[in-house]
Design a protein around this motif. Structure first.
Motif, PDB file in Angstrom:
ATOM      1  N   SER A  12       0.850  -1.187   0.000  1.00 23.31           N
ATOM      2  CA  SER A  12       0.000   0.000   0.000  1.00 23.31           C
ATOM      3  C   SER A  12       0.883   1.233   0.000  1.00 23.31           C
ATOM      4  O   SER A  12       1.866   1.306   0.737  1.00 23.31           O
ATOM      5  CB  SER A  12      -0.913   0.013   1.227  1.00 23.31           C
ATOM      6  OG  SER A  12      -1.675   1.196   1.252  1.00 23.31           O
ATOM      7  N   ARG A  14      -0.266   4.373   0.657  1.00 19.23           N
ATOM      8  CA  ARG A  14      -0.785   5.415   1.556  1.00 19.23           C
ATOM      9  C   ARG A  14      -0.003   5.438   2.862  1.00 19.23           C
ATOM     10  O   ARG A  14       0.253   4.394   3.454  1.00 19.23           O
ATOM     11  CB  ARG A  14      -2.259   5.153   1.906  1.00 19.23           C
ATOM     12  CG  ARG A  14      -3.229   5.325   0.814  1.00 19.23           C
ATOM     13  CD  ARG A  14      -4.689   5.160   1.278  1.00 19.23           C
ATOM     14  NE  ARG A  14      -4.918   4.060   2.204  1.00 19.23           N
ATOM     15  CZ  ARG A  14      -5.215   4.223   3.495  1.00 19.23           C
ATOM     16  NH1 ARG A  14      -5.313   5.422   4.029  1.00 19.23           N
ATOM     17  NH2 ARG A  14      -5.420   3.177   4.274  1.00 19.23           N
ATOM     18  N   SER A  17      -1.906   3.848   5.714  1.00 22.86           N
ATOM     19  CA  SER A  17      -2.265   2.452   5.477  1.00 22.86           C
ATOM     20  C   SER A  17      -1.988   1.625   6.724  1.00 22.86           C
ATOM     21  O   SER A  17      -0.959   1.799   7.385  1.00 22.86           O
ATOM     22  CB  SER A  17      -1.434   1.912   4.312  1.00 22.86           C
ATOM     23  OG  SER A  17      -1.309   0.518   4.366  1.00 22.86           O
ATOM     24  N   PRO A  75      -1.376  -5.848   1.599  1.00 26.31           N
ATOM     25  CA  PRO A  75      -2.824  -5.665   1.610  1.00 26.31           C
ATOM     26  C   PRO A  75      -3.455  -6.575   0.566  1.00 26.31           C
ATOM     27  O   PRO A  75      -2.736  -7.193  -0.228  1.00 26.31           O
ATOM     28  CB  PRO A  75      -2.995  -4.196   1.231  1.00 26.31           C
ATOM     29  CG  PRO A  75      -1.774  -3.837   0.475  1.00 26.31           C
ATOM     30  CD  PRO A  75      -0.673  -4.711   1.016  1.00 26.31           C
ATOM     31  N   GLY A 154      -3.154   4.800  10.959  1.00 30.88           N
ATOM     32  CA  GLY A 154      -2.792   3.473  10.469  1.00 30.88           C
ATOM     33  C   GLY A 154      -1.866   2.704  11.382  1.00 30.88           C
ATOM     34  O   GLY A 154      -1.422   1.607  11.042  1.00 30.88           O
TER      35      GLY A 154
END
Length: 189
Positions: A12, A14, A17, A75, A154
């Protein structure tokens, strides 16, 4: 014994995340005499044999070559592993003799919905067979990304999951030292 250096790669991109949060937590709780560097793969273009190897890939290759092993945070996107992670591994696979990754140990962690990241981890295991990355079978680590185990940034905040992650990291370090000792006893690097 010398310090073990692991490279974390997250599928991921982000910052918030949950999978990136797992790598951040892992970097904080690595066993003694080991460390985890988290690779940035957000600037790596899709693999294309027609383009020269970009600087972002060269940096990843150097980090992978220096690493004693890997921790993948995978993920699950549409029942499979994230394209960013697969792409980074595809670039690494283009190196002669799979030099940055071949024969090195690794482990997988993941946060997702429903069944966690069972399917993506299964697909990642198939990719790692080709790459000759020697993945831990147990312990496995799956978590629900949409639970109170993670905060809004996260980060993992669940003590039970943190203990499970610590156990996986300890096993990965032990596995890495055992592989190293085996190679040394055979007179190999």
């Amino acid at each position: 014994m010398s310090k073990l250096n692991f490279l974390g790669i997250c599928g991921s991109l982000r910052h918030a995340s949950r999978n990136m949060g797992l790598l951040r937590k892992a970097a904080q709780i690595m066993p003694p005499d080991s460390s985890l560097e988290i690779a940035c793969i957000s600037d790596i273009p899709f693999y294309n044999e027609d383009i020269a190897k970009p600087d972002s890939v060269k940096r990843l290759v150097k980090k992978a070559e220096k690493a004693d092993g890997f921790l993948f945070a995978s993920p699950e996107y549409n029942y499979s592993l994230a394209p960013a992670l697969k792409n980074a591994l595809d670039w690494l696979s283009r190196e002669p003799n799979l030099k940055p990754v071949s024969g090195k140990p690794g482990a997988i962690v993941g946060a997702g919905g429903g069944m966690g990241t069972v399917r993506s981890q299964t697909h990642l295991r198939q990719v790692c067979v080709y790459l000759n990355i020697l993945l831990l079978d147990k312990p496995e680590f799956f978590s629900n990304a949409f639970s109170s185990s993670y905060n809004d940034e996260g980060d993992l905040v669940d003590e039970v999951l943190e203990k499970q992650l610590a156990a996986l990291l300890e096993t990965l370090a032990d596995w890495t030292r055992a592989l190293r000792a085996g190679r040394e006893s055979l007179g190999r690097k």
